[in-house]
Write an enzyme that holds these catalytic residues in place. Structure first.
Site, short mmCIF file in Angstrom:
data_model
loop_
_atom_site.label_atom_id
_atom_site.label_comp_id
_atom_site.label_asym_id
_atom_site.label_seq_id
_atom_site.Cartn_x
_atom_site.Cartn_y
_atom_site.Cartn_z
CD GLU A 142 16.25 27.30 18.82
OE1 GLU A 142 15.50 26.40 19.33
OE2 GLU A 142 16.69 27.09 17.78
CD GLU B 257 13.32 15.02 20.53
OE1 GLU B 257 13.31 13.82 20.97
OE2 GLU B 257 14.01 15.41 20.23
CB CYS C 263 13.67 25.06 13.16
SG CYS C 263 12.36 25.49 14.09
N1 THU Z 1 15.29 21.50 17.63
C1 THU Z 1 15.47 22.74 18.58
O1 THU Z 1 15.34 22.47 19.75
N2 THU Z 1 15.86 23.86 17.82
C2 THU Z 1 15.84 23.95 16.46
O2 THU Z 1 16.06 25.37 16.05
C3 THU Z 1 15.97 22.83 15.58
C4 THU Z 1 15.45 21.36 16.00
C5 THU Z 1 14.85 20.33 18.24
C6 THU Z 1 13.89 19.68 17.91
C7 THU Z 1 13.89 18.05 18.12
O3 THU Z 1 13.73 17.97 19.27
C8 THU Z 1 15.34 17.88 17.62
O4 THU Z 1 16.09 19.17 17.78
C9 THU Z 1 15.70 17.25 16.60
O5 THU Z 1 14.89 18.03 15.39
#
Ligand code: THU
Length: 139
Positions: A60, A49, A91
Protein backbone atom coordinates in the site's frame (compact mmCIF):
# COMPACT_ATOMS: atom_id res chain seq x y z
CA UNK A 1 -18.70 -5.65 -4.00
CA UNK A 2 -21.91 -3.81 -3.54
CA UNK A 3 -20.62 -0.24 -3.56
CA UNK A 4 -18.30 -0.37 -6.57
CA UNK A 5 -19.69 -3.10 -8.81
CA UNK A 6 -17.51 -3.82 -11.85
CA UNK A 7 -15.02 -1.14 -10.80
CA UNK A 8 -14.46 -3.10 -7.60
CA UNK A 9 -13.84 -6.32 -9.54
CA UNK A 10 -11.30 -4.53 -11.73
CA UNK A 11 -9.56 -3.03 -8.71
CA UNK A 12 -9.29 -6.40 -6.97
CA UNK A 13 -7.92 -7.91 -10.20
CA UNK A 14 -5.31 -5.15 -10.36
CA UNK A 15 -4.27 -5.82 -6.75
CA UNK A 16 -3.99 -9.54 -7.45
CA UNK A 17 -1.87 -8.84 -10.55
CA UNK A 18 0.38 -6.48 -8.55
CA UNK A 19 0.84 -9.25 -5.98
CA UNK A 20 2.48 -11.31 -8.73
CA UNK A 21 5.33 -8.77 -8.88
CA UNK A 22 5.96 -8.69 -5.11
CA UNK A 23 9.52 -9.07 -3.92
CA UNK A 24 8.99 -11.01 -0.69
CA UNK A 25 11.72 -13.66 -0.44
CA UNK A 26 12.03 -13.32 3.35
CA UNK A 27 8.43 -13.40 4.56
CA UNK A 28 7.16 -15.31 1.53
CA UNK A 29 4.00 -13.25 1.98
CA UNK A 30 3.48 -11.39 -1.29
CA UNK A 31 1.01 -8.50 -1.18
CA UNK A 32 -0.48 -6.41 -3.96
CA UNK A 33 -2.37 -3.14 -3.64
CA UNK A 34 -4.35 -1.09 -6.13
CA UNK A 35 -5.57 2.49 -5.66
CA UNK A 36 -8.54 3.82 -7.62
CA UNK A 37 -8.89 7.54 -8.26
CA UNK A 38 -11.89 9.68 -9.12
CA UNK A 39 -10.59 10.14 -12.69
CA UNK A 40 -10.66 6.35 -13.17
CA UNK A 41 -6.91 5.85 -12.91
CA UNK A 42 -5.56 2.81 -11.06
CA UNK A 43 -2.11 2.89 -9.45
CA UNK A 44 -0.69 -0.36 -8.10
CA UNK A 45 2.07 -1.41 -5.72
CA UNK A 46 3.57 -4.56 -4.24
CA UNK A 47 5.63 -5.23 -1.13
CA UNK A 48 9.37 -4.86 -1.58
CA UNK A 49 11.49 -6.54 1.08
CA UNK A 50 15.16 -6.18 1.92
CA UNK A 51 17.95 -8.36 3.33
CA UNK A 52 17.83 -5.87 6.21
CA UNK A 53 14.40 -7.22 7.16
CA UNK A 54 13.06 -4.15 8.93
CA UNK A 55 13.33 -2.08 5.75
CA UNK A 56 10.47 -3.90 4.01
CA UNK A 57 8.08 -1.64 2.13
CA UNK A 58 4.40 -2.56 2.21
CA UNK A 59 2.37 -2.80 -0.99
CA UNK A 60 0.00 0.00 0.00
CA UNK A 61 2.85 2.37 0.85
CA UNK A 62 4.55 1.63 -2.47
CA UNK A 63 1.30 2.36 -4.32
CA UNK A 64 0.80 5.64 -2.45
CA UNK A 65 4.40 6.68 -3.13
CA UNK A 66 3.94 5.91 -6.83
CA UNK A 67 0.71 7.90 -6.99
CA UNK A 68 2.06 10.89 -5.09
CA UNK A 69 5.26 10.70 -7.12
CA UNK A 70 3.07 11.16 -10.20
CA UNK A 71 1.64 14.28 -8.59
CA UNK A 72 -1.64 12.93 -7.20
CA UNK A 73 -2.85 14.75 -4.12
CA UNK A 74 -6.31 13.35 -3.52
CA UNK A 75 -9.18 11.76 -5.41
CA UNK A 76 -8.60 8.41 -3.74
CA UNK A 77 -11.93 6.59 -3.88
CA UNK A 78 -11.02 2.95 -3.26
CA UNK A 79 -8.15 0.66 -2.34
CA UNK A 80 -7.86 -3.08 -2.94
CA UNK A 81 -5.39 -5.29 -1.10
CA UNK A 82 -4.50 -8.87 -2.01
CA UNK A 83 -2.38 -10.80 0.47
CA UNK A 84 -3.11 -14.24 1.84
CA UNK A 85 -5.88 -16.65 0.95
CA UNK A 86 -8.19 -14.93 3.42
CA UNK A 87 -8.85 -11.16 3.36
CA UNK A 88 -5.77 -9.16 4.41
CA UNK A 89 -6.34 -5.85 6.17
CA UNK A 90 -3.79 -3.05 5.80
CA UNK A 91 -1.24 -2.74 8.61
CA UNK A 92 -1.39 0.24 10.93
CA UNK A 93 1.34 2.18 9.16
CA UNK A 94 -0.38 1.72 5.81
CA UNK A 95 -3.68 2.96 7.23
CA UNK A 96 -1.92 6.16 8.20
CA UNK A 97 -0.15 6.45 4.82
CA UNK A 98 -3.46 5.94 2.98
CA UNK A 99 -5.15 8.48 5.26
CA UNK A 100 -2.69 11.19 4.26
CA UNK A 101 -3.52 10.87 0.55
CA UNK A 102 -7.24 10.44 1.20
CA UNK A 103 -7.53 13.44 3.47
CA UNK A 104 -5.81 15.73 0.95
CA UNK A 105 -8.81 15.19 -1.32
CA UNK A 106 -11.41 14.90 1.43
CA UNK A 107 -12.39 11.32 0.58
CA UNK A 108 -13.01 8.29 2.77
CA UNK A 109 -11.95 5.43 0.48
CA UNK A 110 -13.59 2.04 0.48
CA UNK A 111 -10.96 -0.58 1.32
CA UNK A 112 -11.45 -3.94 -0.37
CA UNK A 113 -9.57 -6.65 1.52
CA UNK A 114 -9.45 -9.46 -1.00
CA UNK A 115 -8.90 -13.09 -0.16
CA UNK A 116 -8.96 -15.82 -2.77
CA UNK A 117 -12.75 -15.97 -2.52
CA UNK A 118 -14.06 -13.52 0.08
CA UNK A 119 -13.69 -9.74 -0.34
CA UNK A 120 -14.31 -7.67 2.80
CA UNK A 121 -15.29 -4.03 2.37
CA UNK A 122 -14.62 -1.42 4.99
CA UNK A 123 -14.17 2.36 4.98
CA UNK A 124 -10.71 3.69 5.78
CA UNK A 125 -12.25 5.83 8.54
CA UNK A 126 -13.47 2.64 10.24
CA UNK A 127 -9.97 1.14 10.06
CA UNK A 128 -8.37 4.33 11.40
CA UNK A 129 -10.82 6.26 13.57
CA UNK A 130 -9.80 9.61 15.04
CA UNK A 131 -6.86 9.73 12.66
CA UNK A 132 -3.96 12.11 12.94
CA UNK A 133 -3.56 14.17 9.78
CA UNK A 134 -2.24 17.35 8.20
CA UNK A 135 -4.83 19.53 9.95
CA UNK A 136 -3.45 18.53 13.32
CA UNK A 137 -0.23 20.36 12.47
CA UNK A 138 -2.09 23.65 12.01
CA UNK A 139 -2.88 24.02 15.70
N1 THU B 1 2.65 -6.22 4.16
C1 THU B 1 2.11 -5.39 3.22
O1 THU B 1 2.62 -5.26 2.09
N2 THU B 1 0.99 -4.70 3.55
C2 THU B 1 0.35 -4.79 4.75
O2 THU B 1 -0.60 -4.05 5.00
C3 THU B 1 0.76 -5.82 5.72
C4 THU B 1 2.10 -6.41 5.49
C5 THU B 1 3.88 -6.95 3.81
C6 THU B 1 5.11 -6.50 4.58
C7 THU B 1 5.98 -7.73 4.50
O3 THU B 1 6.70 -7.67 3.27
C8 THU B 1 5.01 -8.89 4.42
O4 THU B 1 3.73 -8.32 4.10
C9 THU B 1 4.87 -9.67 5.71
O5 THU B 1 4.59 -8.85 6.78
Amino acid sequence: MADLGGDGERLVSAARAARETAYAPYSRFPVGAALRFADGAIVTGCNVENASYGLALCAEAVAVAKAMGEGRRGGLVAVAISGGATPTAPCGRCRQVLHELATLGGTDPLVLCAGDVEVREVRLSALLPAAFGPADLDR
